[in-house]
Design an enzyme around this catalytic site. Structure first.
Site, short mmCIF file in Angstrom:
data_model
loop_
_atom_site.label_atom_id
_atom_site.label_comp_id
_atom_site.label_asym_id
_atom_site.label_seq_id
_atom_site.Cartn_x
_atom_site.Cartn_y
_atom_site.Cartn_z
N LYS A 78 0.12 -9.37 -6.19
CA LYS A 78 0.34 -8.57 -7.37
C LYS A 78 1.79 -8.60 -7.84
O LYS A 78 2.11 -8.29 -8.98
CB LYS A 78 -0.02 -7.11 -7.06
CG LYS A 78 -1.43 -6.84 -6.67
CD LYS A 78 -1.56 -5.33 -6.35
CE LYS A 78 -2.86 -5.02 -5.69
NZ LYS A 78 -2.91 -3.60 -5.24
N GLU A 138 6.99 -16.17 -8.83
CA GLU A 138 6.95 -15.19 -7.73
C GLU A 138 7.92 -14.06 -8.02
O GLU A 138 8.91 -14.25 -8.76
CB GLU A 138 7.42 -15.88 -6.43
CG GLU A 138 6.38 -16.10 -5.38
CD GLU A 138 5.68 -14.88 -4.82
OE1 GLU A 138 5.70 -13.80 -5.44
OE2 GLU A 138 5.10 -15.00 -3.76
N ASP A 139 7.67 -12.92 -7.41
CA ASP A 139 8.64 -11.83 -7.55
C ASP A 139 9.74 -11.94 -6.50
O ASP A 139 10.90 -11.73 -6.78
CB ASP A 139 7.93 -10.47 -7.46
CG ASP A 139 7.10 -10.33 -6.20
OD1 ASP A 139 6.45 -11.32 -5.81
OD2 ASP A 139 7.09 -9.25 -5.58
N ASP A 142 10.80 -14.14 0.76
CA ASP A 142 11.38 -13.46 1.92
C ASP A 142 11.32 -14.43 3.10
O ASP A 142 12.22 -15.26 3.26
CB ASP A 142 10.52 -12.20 2.11
CG ASP A 142 11.16 -11.13 2.95
OD1 ASP A 142 11.78 -11.49 3.95
OD2 ASP A 142 11.03 -9.95 2.63
N LYS A 171 15.55 -13.67 -0.79
CA LYS A 171 16.21 -13.06 0.37
C LYS A 171 16.33 -14.12 1.45
O LYS A 171 15.55 -14.15 2.41
CB LYS A 171 15.30 -11.93 0.88
CG LYS A 171 15.90 -10.55 0.82
CD LYS A 171 15.11 -9.64 1.70
CE LYS A 171 14.47 -8.54 0.93
NZ LYS A 171 13.69 -7.63 1.82
N PHE A 192 15.42 -3.44 1.77
CA PHE A 192 14.03 -3.32 1.34
C PHE A 192 14.06 -2.91 -0.11
O PHE A 192 14.39 -1.79 -0.45
CB PHE A 192 13.22 -2.34 2.19
CG PHE A 192 11.75 -2.65 2.04
CD1 PHE A 192 11.08 -2.31 0.88
CD2 PHE A 192 11.06 -3.32 3.03
CE1 PHE A 192 9.72 -2.63 0.70
CE2 PHE A 192 9.72 -3.65 2.87
CZ PHE A 192 9.05 -3.30 1.70
N VAL A 193 13.73 -3.85 -0.98
CA VAL A 193 13.77 -3.58 -2.41
C VAL A 193 12.37 -3.26 -2.91
O VAL A 193 11.37 -3.65 -2.30
CB VAL A 193 14.36 -4.78 -3.20
CG1 VAL A 193 15.83 -4.95 -2.91
CG2 VAL A 193 13.59 -6.06 -2.92
N ARG A 205 5.82 -0.20 -8.03
CA ARG A 205 5.66 -1.44 -8.81
C ARG A 205 5.98 -1.21 -10.29
O ARG A 205 6.41 -2.11 -10.99
CB ARG A 205 4.23 -1.96 -8.71
CG ARG A 205 3.86 -2.50 -7.33
CD ARG A 205 2.60 -3.34 -7.45
NE ARG A 205 1.88 -3.52 -6.21
CZ ARG A 205 2.11 -4.52 -5.35
NH1 ARG A 205 3.04 -5.40 -5.59
NH2 ARG A 205 1.39 -4.61 -4.24
C1 PRP Z 1 5.07 -10.13 -1.28
C2 PRP Z 1 5.70 -10.83 -2.46
C3 PRP Z 1 5.57 -12.29 -2.12
C4 PRP Z 1 5.61 -12.29 -0.61
C5 PRP Z 1 6.95 -12.77 -0.16
O1 PRP Z 1 3.69 -10.14 -1.44
O2 PRP Z 1 5.06 -10.51 -3.67
O3 PRP Z 1 4.36 -12.85 -2.57
O4 PRP Z 1 5.42 -10.93 -0.18
O5 PRP Z 1 7.08 -12.65 1.22
P1 PRP Z 1 7.20 -13.89 2.20
O6 PRP Z 1 8.21 -14.83 1.63
O7 PRP Z 1 7.69 -13.23 3.48
O8 PRP Z 1 5.85 -14.50 2.39
P2 PRP Z 1 2.70 -9.19 -0.61
O9 PRP Z 1 2.08 -9.98 0.50
O10 PRP Z 1 3.40 -7.93 -0.20
O11 PRP Z 1 1.59 -8.88 -1.70
P3 PRP Z 1 1.82 -8.25 -3.17
O12 PRP Z 1 2.39 -9.33 -4.04
O13 PRP Z 1 0.47 -7.83 -3.58
O14 PRP Z 1 2.79 -7.09 -3.03
#
Ligand code: PRP
Length: 222
Positions: A78, A138-139, A142, A171, A192-193, A205
């Site tokens: 999402k 992507e948002d 990490d 990050k 933690f953003v 969100r």
């Molecule tokens: C978050 C974010 C990225 C991912 C990055 O998604 O939106 O897709 O984590 O993390 P990584 O580089 O450690 O894999 P999440 O799994 O929390 O789902 P969401 O997008 O629904 O919040």
């Protein structure tokens, strides 16, 4: 056709440790979210800075895709919902090529603050993206696990013409798998953003800016 994976490290804005990228969000502003305000330490990236940076990213994308027939955007839900909506409309405003928009819903964190290390694709693509110039949106990147899995899935199954990646936040200090990112909005320290699409346990969100959450919340001390 062998897909062209474009690699390019260009300009990015690095948010320093303890820093704030703020042009207008009043410092110390209270976030009106009943029951949630106490979790927020401060605004990290204001909405003015987000929109300015998105314009710059869109300009670079329009320049790089000037010879493309179209761009096939794939937003990762999402988290990328808000960023992708703003980015693709800005690309239109800057006379970019026509765009197709599809989504992949993936999750590795579920309601946790640490990645499970297992990326689940909850909803897959619906468009046929074979032969397309694909831009993954992507948002945040990490550990890199989510995007590596998604990128491999697309390259394995879809026969795309080219593939680029655009992430609002990066990050790098948390990386477990290297990933090349073509467009980065802001490189952030290991905070933690949340906000502007990114969440903490599904909260925040809808904030139109990015905040840093208090470490005590994450340690379960609140
Ligand atoms: C978050 C974010 C990225 C991912 C990055 O998604 O939106 O897709 O984590 O993390 P990584 O580089 O450690 O894999 P999440 O799994 O929390 O789902 P969401 O997008 O629904 O919040």
């Amino acid at each position: 056709m062998k897909p062209k994976v474009v690699r390019r490290y260009d300009k990015k804005i690095v948010v320093p440790e303890g820093g704030v990228i703020d042009s207008g969000e009043s410092p110390g502003r209270k976030i009106r979210m009943p029951g949630m305000e106490h979790m927020v330490e401060r605004v990290l990236i204001s909405r003015g800075c987000l929109s300015k940076r998105i314009r710059t990213l869109a300009r670079e994308i329009v320049r790089d895709y000037r010879r493309a027939e179209s761009i096939q955007a794939i937003a990762i839900l999402k988290g990328a919902a808000i960023f992708s909506a703003d980015l693709i409309r800005t690309i239109f405003d800057l006379n970019g090529p026509p765009m197709g928009i599809d989504f992949i819903r993936a999750s590795s964190y579920r309601a946790e603050t640490e990645s499970s290390g297992k990326v689940e694709i909850l909803d897959a693509l619906t468009d046929n993206i074979a032969g397309k110039d694909v831009l993954i949106i992507e948002d945040i990147i990490d550990t890199g696990l989510t995007l590596n899995d998604i990128k491999n899935y697309i390259l394995r199954h879809q026969g795309v013409k080219s593939l680029r990646i655009c992430s609002l936040l990066d990050k790098p200090s948390r990386r477990k798998q290297p990933i090349e990112i073509d467009y980065i909005g802001f490189e952030v320290p290991n905070y933690f953003v949340a906000g502007y699409g990114t969440d903490y346990a599904e909260h925040f969100r809808n904030l139109p800016f990015v905040v840093v959450l208090k470490p005590s919340i994450l340690e379960g001390k609140s």
